[in-house]
Design an enzyme around this catalytic site. Structure first.
Site, mmCIF file in Angstrom:
data_model
loop_
_atom_site.group_PDB
_atom_site.id
_atom_site.type_symbol
_atom_site.label_atom_id
_atom_site.label_comp_id
_atom_site.label_asym_id
_atom_site.label_seq_id
_atom_site.Cartn_x
_atom_site.Cartn_y
_atom_site.Cartn_z
ATOM 1 N N ASP A 1 -7.915 -3.985 -2.065
ATOM 2 C CA ASP A 1 -7.305 -5.166 -1.445
ATOM 3 C C ASP A 1 -8.141 -5.502 -0.208
ATOM 4 O O ASP A 1 -7.777 -5.145 0.913
ATOM 5 C CB ASP A 1 -5.843 -4.844 -1.073
ATOM 6 C CG ASP A 1 -5.032 -6.089 -0.772
ATOM 7 O OD1 ASP A 1 -5.562 -7.202 -0.937
ATOM 8 O OD2 ASP A 1 -3.859 -5.951 -0.360
ATOM 9 N N GLY B 1 0.797 -1.232 0.000
ATOM 10 C CA GLY B 1 0.000 0.000 0.000
ATOM 11 C C GLY B 1 0.821 1.269 0.000
ATOM 12 O O GLY B 1 0.410 2.279 -0.549
ATOM 13 N N THR C 1 6.946 -6.187 -4.811
ATOM 14 C CA THR C 1 8.334 -6.637 -4.640
ATOM 15 C C THR C 1 8.753 -7.557 -5.791
ATOM 16 O O THR C 1 9.881 -7.471 -6.279
ATOM 17 C CB THR C 1 8.484 -7.309 -3.258
ATOM 18 O OG1 THR C 1 8.179 -6.303 -2.296
ATOM 19 C CG2 THR C 1 9.883 -7.836 -3.009
ATOM 20 N N ILE D 1 -0.370 -4.762 -6.331
ATOM 21 C CA ILE D 1 -1.832 -4.876 -6.208
ATOM 22 C C ILE D 1 -2.409 -3.454 -6.293
ATOM 23 O O ILE D 1 -3.058 -3.100 -7.264
ATOM 24 C CB ILE D 1 -2.228 -5.585 -4.900
ATOM 25 C CG1 ILE D 1 -1.592 -6.974 -4.859
ATOM 26 C CG2 ILE D 1 -3.755 -5.680 -4.790
ATOM 27 C CD1 ILE D 1 -1.725 -7.697 -3.550
ATOM 28 N N THR D 2 -2.122 -2.641 -5.264
ATOM 29 C CA THR D 2 -2.606 -1.253 -5.317
ATOM 30 C C THR D 2 -1.462 -0.295 -5.650
ATOM 31 O O THR D 2 -1.696 0.872 -5.926
ATOM 32 C CB THR D 2 -3.208 -0.832 -3.966
ATOM 33 O OG1 THR D 2 -2.174 -0.893 -2.965
ATOM 34 C CG2 THR D 2 -4.360 -1.727 -3.554
ATOM 35 N N LYS E 1 -3.293 1.431 3.072
ATOM 36 C CA LYS E 1 -4.420 0.532 3.331
ATOM 37 C C LYS E 1 -4.955 0.683 4.752
ATOM 38 O O LYS E 1 -6.138 0.523 4.996
ATOM 39 C CB LYS E 1 -3.988 -0.919 3.071
ATOM 40 C CG LYS E 1 -3.693 -1.177 1.608
ATOM 41 C CD LYS E 1 -3.178 -2.581 1.336
ATOM 42 C CE LYS E 1 -2.642 -2.683 -0.083
ATOM 43 N NZ LYS E 1 -2.057 -3.966 -0.411
ATOM 44 N N ARG F 1 2.915 -9.550 -7.290
ATOM 45 C CA ARG F 1 3.188 -8.344 -8.066
ATOM 46 C C ARG F 1 2.336 -7.227 -7.465
ATOM 47 O O ARG F 1 1.573 -7.457 -6.525
ATOM 48 C CB ARG F 1 2.830 -8.594 -9.531
ATOM 49 C CG ARG F 1 3.733 -9.627 -10.184
ATOM 50 C CD ARG F 1 3.608 -9.573 -11.677
ATOM 51 N NE ARG F 1 4.373 -10.614 -12.328
ATOM 52 C CZ ARG F 1 5.673 -10.547 -12.609
ATOM 53 N NH1 ARG F 1 6.364 -9.474 -12.287
ATOM 54 N NH2 ARG F 1 6.290 -11.540 -13.214
HETATM 55 O O1 LIG Z 1 1.515 -2.328 -2.293
HETATM 56 P P1 LIG Z 1 0.592 -3.272 -2.985
HETATM 57 O O2 LIG Z 1 0.839 -3.317 -4.462
HETATM 58 O O3 LIG Z 1 -0.863 -3.074 -2.673
HETATM 59 O O4 LIG Z 1 0.914 -4.693 -2.315
HETATM 60 C C1 LIG Z 1 1.623 -5.705 -2.882
HETATM 61 C C2 LIG Z 1 3.005 -5.852 -2.347
HETATM 62 O O5 LIG Z 1 3.018 -6.050 -0.946
HETATM 63 C C3 LIG Z 1 3.698 -7.233 -0.629
HETATM 64 O O6 LIG Z 1 5.038 -6.897 -0.459
HETATM 65 P P2 LIG Z 1 6.264 -7.870 -0.030
HETATM 66 O O7 LIG Z 1 6.370 -8.954 -1.034
HETATM 67 O O8 LIG Z 1 5.967 -8.412 1.315
HETATM 68 O O9 LIG Z 1 7.480 -6.991 0.003
HETATM 69 C C4 LIG Z 1 3.375 -8.083 -1.821
HETATM 70 O O10 LIG Z 1 4.113 -9.247 -1.971
HETATM 71 C C5 LIG Z 1 3.534 -7.116 -2.958
HETATM 72 O O11 LIG Z 1 4.845 -6.991 -3.377
HETATM 73 O O1 LIG Z 2 0.640 -10.647 -1.033
HETATM 74 C C1 LIG Z 2 -0.188 -9.791 -0.767
HETATM 75 C C2 LIG Z 2 0.164 -8.518 -0.238
HETATM 76 C C3 LIG Z 2 -0.815 -7.633 0.043
HETATM 77 N N1 LIG Z 2 -2.100 -7.967 -0.187
HETATM 78 C C4 LIG Z 2 -2.442 -9.162 -0.710
HETATM 79 O O2 LIG Z 2 -3.622 -9.425 -0.951
HETATM 80 N N2 LIG Z 2 -1.470 -10.059 -0.979
#
Ligand SMILES: O=P(O)(O)OC[C@H]1O[C@H](OP(=O)(O)O)[C@H](O)[C@@H]1O
Ligand SMILES: O=c1cc[nH]c(=O)[nH]1
EC number: 2.4.2.57
Length: 503
Positions: free
Chosen positions: A256, A168, A203, A197-198, A288, A195
């Site tokens: 999300d 987020g 990562t 999401i928002t 979020k 990949r």
């Molecule tokens: O920020 P948004 O796109 O909503 O969330 C998705 C990101 O958050 C988590 O981060 P990490 O893999 O724990 O570093 C997910 O794996 C993804 O990379």
């Molecule tokens: O891996 C993830 C990270 C954030 N939110 C999700 O739904 N999945």
């Protein structure tokens, strides 16, 4: 109807099954009908496309289907309308705010994985969860169903550590530092990421700039057994396969839903066999979770869910009131993360957050005494051991370990916004920064994003650069500029915040 398979050299992003117009008329099939392909193996479901790309007696298959199913050119198959699956009724139940039973949740997840549910139905499920939520019984059932419809990793090592952010906050490349620090301390950490999401870069999108992120479970096992860590995309594996399918709808809607987020994260951790899990909850305006109370309540849910899954979970509530570091977008973030690993230095928000999280994991994993984890994490980062571990991970995953930040190409179509007035930066709008980076083409265009020159609290003079937008095409750059002009991504104020007239 009987037909011969014709493989169409295309990816449609969904399971598409093509039938000739004449054949469709005869078989009373209509566009977007759910159809079943029987080939003597596991039935395949897909959405119908009526097209003269295929001739009479042929069924066209897009390459998406071949990623998980084997069908060969000319193979004889039977096509039949599939009818609406029972799970659509359960989705409607959730739309009306009713609690779902375990068997109903299992049916929805199975049908998502088997592609019996089409995009519209999956998006409706995501929307129903966003509006009506799930209780802990439903979340636990969803998590287990998501994990058990896929493969599970079995690594013979203990303890298995993991870290995951709920995401987020823009620019959150933190775990790219955390994973090699933890692995360099001798702990095992098979990290899977989704990949974006928002955000403008998940990562997995950032790591993919250095190295491959798509592996089979056997390959992951080999990598983790060799270097103690991996940084891979969960969606590439048949690991909690419903996750990546629902994420596509979430990304399109930029939502999300909390229950789905808990299940998405914890199903991946469960399937990877993680025993000690640290969850990062960025908290602040425009992310979020906006308040510490909400973050605490979500933390309790993660801990409770972990108990039901037999995992020890701790949570870090982290500052998410403005972007992490100075870059947003896959390639820009990859540069910043790599530079921090190479030099042990970087923006305070990135380094302090990474050391804080890594420190907790080192203590959870029993390699640092209580209260000493962050210090140990700092030594590992500053000594270059984390960078060495990162090189090993990059190499084992098929990338070039000698890559330097300046080798990473960023979008060469740029536009820099400057301070319209002198004053102090009193706020950076997370949503606006993400929106600009996404309008510029991130995460799909790896070089697209935003480079920030100021953070909250800094003093600026009129005309000072505030941020540069990077894009890979002029059209995308223009879209991002228009988006940026419609919002106020960086707020600058003098010491007098408002003048109230005497009316
Ligand atoms: O920020 P948004 O796109 O909503 O969330 C998705 C990101 O958050 C988590 O981060 P990490 O893999 O724990 O570093 C997910 O794996 C993804 O990379
Ligand atoms: O891996 C993830 C990270 C954030 N939110 C999700 O739904 N999945």
């Amino acid at each position: 109807m009987r037909a011969k398979v014709k493989i169409l050299d295309m990816y449609s992003g969904r399971y598409s099954v093509f039938i000739n117009e004449e054949e469709a008329k005869k078989a009373k099939l209509h566009p977007d009908d759910l159809v079943r392909i029987e080939s003597g193996k596991k039935p395949i479901y897909g959405s119908l496309v009526i097209s003269n790309l295929v001739g009479p007696g042929e069924v066209g298959i897009s390459r998406d289907i071949l990623q998980l199913h084997s069908l060969s050119e000319g193979e004889a198959v039977e096509i039949a309308p599939a009818g609406t699956p029972e799970s659509v009724r359960y989705i409607k139940k959730k739309m009306h705010g009713e609690k779902l039973r375990k068997v109903e949740i299992e049916a929805i997840v199975r049908d998502i994985v088997d592609r019996k549910l089409r995009d519209i139905e999956i998006s409706s499920f995501v929307t129903a969860l966003e509006i009506n939520g799930l209780d802990m019984d439903e979340i636990a059932a969803l998590t287990i169903a998501m994990a058990e419809t896929g493969d599970m990793l079995d690594i013979d090592r203990k303890p298995i550590m993991d870290v995951h952010s709920i995401g987020g906050v823009p620019g959150n490349k933190t775990n790219i530092l955390v994973v090699p620090i933890v692995a360099a301390a001798g702990l095992t950490i098979p990290k899977t990421s989704s990949r974006a999401i928002t955000s403008a870069a998940g990562t997995a999108d950032v790591v993919e700039v250095f190295t491959n992120v798509s592996f089979s479970l056997e390959e992951i096992k080999r990598i983790v057994e060799k270097v103690g860590a991996c940084m891979v995309w969960g969606g590439a594996l048949n690991l909690a396969p419903a996750d990546d399918i629902t994420i596509k709808s979430e990304r399109a809607l930029s939502v999300d839903p909390t229950g789905l987020m808990l299940a998405s994260i914890m199903s991946k951790k469960y399937a990877m066999g993680s025993q000690y899990v640290l969850i990062d909850i960025p908290t602040g305006k425009g992310v979020k979770v906006e308040t510490v109370e909400q973050a605490r309540s979500l933390a309790r849910d993660f801990i409770e869910l972990g108990k039901r899954l037999g995992q020890y979970v701790e949570v870090a509530i982290t500052y998410g009131g403005q972007p992490i570091g100075h870059t947003v977008g896959p390639a820009l973030e990859a540069r910043e993360a790599l530079s921090a690993l190479m030099t042990g230095k970087g923006p305070g928000s990135l380094i302090e957050k990474a050391l804080g999280l890594a420190g907790i994991l080192l203590e959870m994993g029993g390699v640092a005494p209580a209260g000493m984890g962050k210090k140990m994490a700092r030594e590992i980062l500053e000594s270059g051991k984390a960078y060495e571990k990162m090189r090993e991970i990059i190499e084992e995953q098929g990338g070039n370990p000698d890559i330097k930040p300046e080798d990473i190409a960023v979008g060469d179509k740029t536009y820099t916004f400057v301070a319209p007035t002198s004053g102090y930066v009193t706020g950076i709008d997370n949503r606006a920064i993400t929106g600009i980076a996404r309008a510029a083409g991130a995460p799909e265009d790896k070089g697209a994003g935003v480079e920030l020159y100021v953070k909250v609290g800094e003093k600026v003079k009129e005309g000072d650069p505030l941020f540069t937008v990077h894009a890979e095409s002029e059209a995308r750059l223009d879209q991002a500029i228009v988006f940026a002009r419609r919002t106020e991504p960086i707020k600058i104020e003098g010491m007098v915040l408002q003048r109230i007239g005497n009316i």
